[in-house]
Design an enzyme around this catalytic site. Structure first.
Site: not given
Length: 231
Positions: A64-65
């Site tokens: 997610r990053d």
């Protein structure tokens, strides 16, 4: 290709802690900005990143990053570059039923449309981010940009992604397709897995040694660096 966790626990003096391996090198962002990377090496590093993501996704984890600053480059004993994926701080294990929706978290420039909307995400959100990294490095501009995070996220949600083929017609159709499919808003049209994306990327003619004369010189954050990672 994932940073190694050596220990974790709780200490009365410091509280909760995690011990990670020490890495000597610098992040992908710095190397690209300085122009110390060529086309074959860019593809090789991306394949290593996809391998790391594939391993995480198979175990139910979504990072997610994914962004250039979280892709660290160190060296093997033979001098070749090795990717180490950092910062699983906002990762979630969807295999254990933990929520990955309703909260917008991540870095706007590399955030998939469904992630920007706070919707549930799976590994395809990470693959969107890999496509955004490649587009940014190869074209010199982010997929979507704006004066603040809100403007960027709205653009990601409502605007179609730009075409790498239009920005860099000199690149191969293979590389154009790898990036185009990664940046699809429609999840069904996006790469289904990191291994699928890697399979096509391995066939890109830019991976051949003859492409070493083409340097990648994009400015991701206009930041210099001291180390030289050229082989």
């Amino acid at each position: 290709n994932i940073v190694e966790v050596l220990d974790a626990g709780e200490d009365p003096a410091v509280g909760l802690y995690v011990v990670l391996e020490f890495l000597d090198g610098e992040d992908f962002e710095s190397v690209v900005e300085r122009g110390d990377i060529d086309m074959p090496r860019l593809i090789e590093l991306t394949l290593q990143l996809l391998d790391a993501l594939g391993a995480a996704h198979q175990r139910g984890f979504v990072h997610r990053d994914i962004k250039p600053a979280n892709v660290f480059l160190t060296r093997n004993r033979d001098g070749s570059l090795r990717v180490k994926l950092l910062d699983f701080g906002i990762a979630r294990n969807i295999a254990q039923g933990l929520t990955v929706g309703n909260v917008v978290m991540g870095t706007p420039h590399y955030m998939a449309p469904e992630q920007a909307q706070g919707k549930p995400v799976d590994g395809r959100a990470d693959l969107w981010a890999v496509g955004a990294m490649l587009y940014h490095a190869l074209s010199g501009a982010p997929v979507h940009d704006g004066d603040n995070a809100n403007v960027i996220m709205v653009s990601i949600i409502v605007k179609p992604p730009p075409s790498l083929a239009a920005a860099r017609p000199d690149l191969s159709p293979v590389l154009h397709e790898v990036v185009a499919r990664a940046l699809q808003k429609d999840l069904a049209a996006r790469w289904a897995s990191a291994s699928d994306m890697a399979a096509l990327l391995r066939t890109a003619p830019e991976r051949l040694p003859t492409a070493r004369t083409t340097r990648i010189t994009s400015t991701l954050r206009n930041r210099g660096g001291a180390a030289d990672l050229r082989e």
